[in-house]
Design an enzyme around this catalytic site. Structure first.
Site, PDB file in Angstrom:
ATOM      1  N   ASP A 147       0.697  -1.197  -0.104  1.00  0.00           N
ATOM      2  CA  ASP A 147       0.074  -0.107   0.123  1.00  0.00           C
ATOM      3  C   ASP A 147       0.854   1.168  -0.047  1.00  0.00           C
ATOM      4  OD1 ASP A 147      -2.390   1.327   0.132  1.00  0.00           O
ATOM      5  OD2 ASP A 147      -3.339   0.311   1.972  1.00  0.00           O
ATOM      6  N   ASP A 202     -10.021   3.423  -3.421  1.00  0.00           N
ATOM      7  CA  ASP A 202     -10.597   2.851  -2.948  1.00  0.00           C
ATOM      8  C   ASP A 202     -12.181   2.477  -3.666  1.00  0.00           C
ATOM      9  OD1 ASP A 202      -8.566   2.033  -1.504  1.00  0.00           O
ATOM     10  OD2 ASP A 202      -9.705   1.985   0.490  1.00  0.00           O
TER      11      ASP A 202
END
Ligand code: GAL
Length: 401
Positions: A147, A202
């Site tokens: 990430d 997201d």
């Protein structure tokens, strides 16, 4: 070595490196991930339950093999700097869970971040990349999602290359999933570094919405994410995939129809299929969506060509995806809020895929038509197609040579 020779040697080395990296995921990875439903609310029992359900539901056999533990699993570093596991969540240790997952014919996915801390504030890999990769390998990981929180001032290309090299140095093959939300256009440089890269922020479990999380960051509905894939298909192929984020099928406010359309469109995009629903409470309908083998075969087709769309009138989109052996997937998608009556004159359908250099030519060739959701043959392209498509629904066909 003379300069031109050196340049040739370098470009050959890069070429072979990209090729061998590709071989880790020749078709889009499939699995299940903790994040969409559970965020930080999981422990070893929950993950064992999910592993069991992947097996008993038939999902593993349909291809969902990676069990991916997302953010919130790491503990502090030990006195030598090695990453530990959050003991509260994993009283038996992550190695035991990893062995369990493998014993069920599944694979383990782990998560870290290129900053010092993950998005959830847990220990991450900055400055410890090689040491962490060693820990992932010892734990038996087969997949790493990496990430991009807390990375202010870091070069993305360099950070992802460092972790790629660290993973390689362990000698254990691990799929490398790059999750920097498309900020640095990873499709331009990701091949040879990772096997998949997120193209967007997201996803969230709505059909069409933007959630701004109180101004901190945005997450996006299925339609927003879909539209952000425009222009990226040339960068995907076997072993190096655009990742429009995980599946929300069966989650949140998506209706059964919308879940089916979402899944269908992700298959047309040759997207990684990472389910994110609670398998303990999954409806029969959601399971049927996630495990339709004919639909999955379109996603997993070995040519690995990402599909493309033609936008028509009245909210109709027609999606095309060339498949191995001369077949094509064609999907009619009603984006609107009213039922749509479509008439498609196949004999006039001559569609070029400029990226792959392929052509669907129904004027010259007759294909037989298979409705892959219903698993029935519905005639051939010698006849016109007449159908009614409900709002947010799809008609997905395989045109068979
Ligand atoms: C985000 C990422 C999500 C999830 C989350 C965990 O940055 O895009 O997929 O991993 O972090 O905190």
């Amino acid at each position: 070595m003379k300069r031109p020779l050196l340049a040739l040697a370098l470009s050959l080395a890069l070429h072979f490196h990209a090729r061998s990296a590709d071989s880790l995921a020749l078709t889009p990875p499939m699995g299940w991930n903790t994040y969409n439903t559970f965020a930080g609310n999981f422990n070893e029992k929950l993950i064992r339950d999910m592993a069991d359900l992947l097996v008993t539901s038939g999902m593993r056999d349909a291809g969902y093999v990676y069990v991916i533990i997302d953010d919130n699993w790491t503990g502090a570093r030990d006195s030598l700097g090695f990453l530990t596991v959050d003991a509260g969540r994993f009283p038996s240790g992550l190695k035991a869970l990893s062995e369990y997952i493998h014993s069920r014919g599944l694979k383990l996915g782990l998560y870290s971040d290129a900053g010092y801390k993950t998005c959830g504030g847990y220990t991450a890999s900055r400055g410890h990349e090689f040491q962490d990769a060693m820990v992932f390998a010892r734990l038996g990981a087969d997949y790493l999602k990496y990430d991009w929180c807390n990375t202010e001032g870091i070069d993305a290309r360099g950070a992802y290359a460092t972790m790629r090299d660290a993973l390689l140095a362990t000698g254990r093959p691990m799929v490398f999933s790059m999750c920097e939300w498309g900020n640095n256009k990873p499709w331009l440089w990701g091949r040879g570094t990772g096997q998949l890269w997120r193209t967007t922020g997201d996803i969230t479990s709505c059909w069409s919405c933007i959630d701004d999380h109180g101004g901190k960051y945005n997450s996006y509905g299925v339609m927003q994410i879909l539209d952000m894939q425009e222009g990226l298909r040339a960068y995907a192929g076997p072993g190096h995939w655009n990742d429009p984020d995980m599946l929300e099928a069966g989650n949140g406010s998506l209706t059964a129809t919308e879940s089916r359309a979402h899944f269908t469109l992700w298959c047309m995009l040759a997207a990684p299929l990472i389910a994110g629903n609670d398998l303990r409470t999954m409806s029969k309908g959601t399971l049927e969506i996630l495990t339709n083998n004919e639909v999955i075969a379109i996603d997993q087709d070995s040519l690995g060509i990402q599909g493309f769309r033609h936008t028509g009138p009245d909210s109709l989109e027609t999606w095309y995806k060339p498949l191995k052996g001369g077949d094509w997937a064609v999907c009619f998608f009603n984006r609107g809020s009213k039922p749509l009556h479509i008439g498609h004159d196949w004999k006039k359908d001559v569609t070029h895929d400029d990226v792959a250099g392929l052509e669907l030519n129904c004027a010259r060739h007759t294909y037989s038509l298979r409705d892959v959701w219903k698993k029935t043959r519905i005639g051939t392209t010698a006849d016109g197609l007449a159908a009614t498509i409900a709002p947010h629904d799809v008609l997905m066909l395989r045109l068979i040579q």
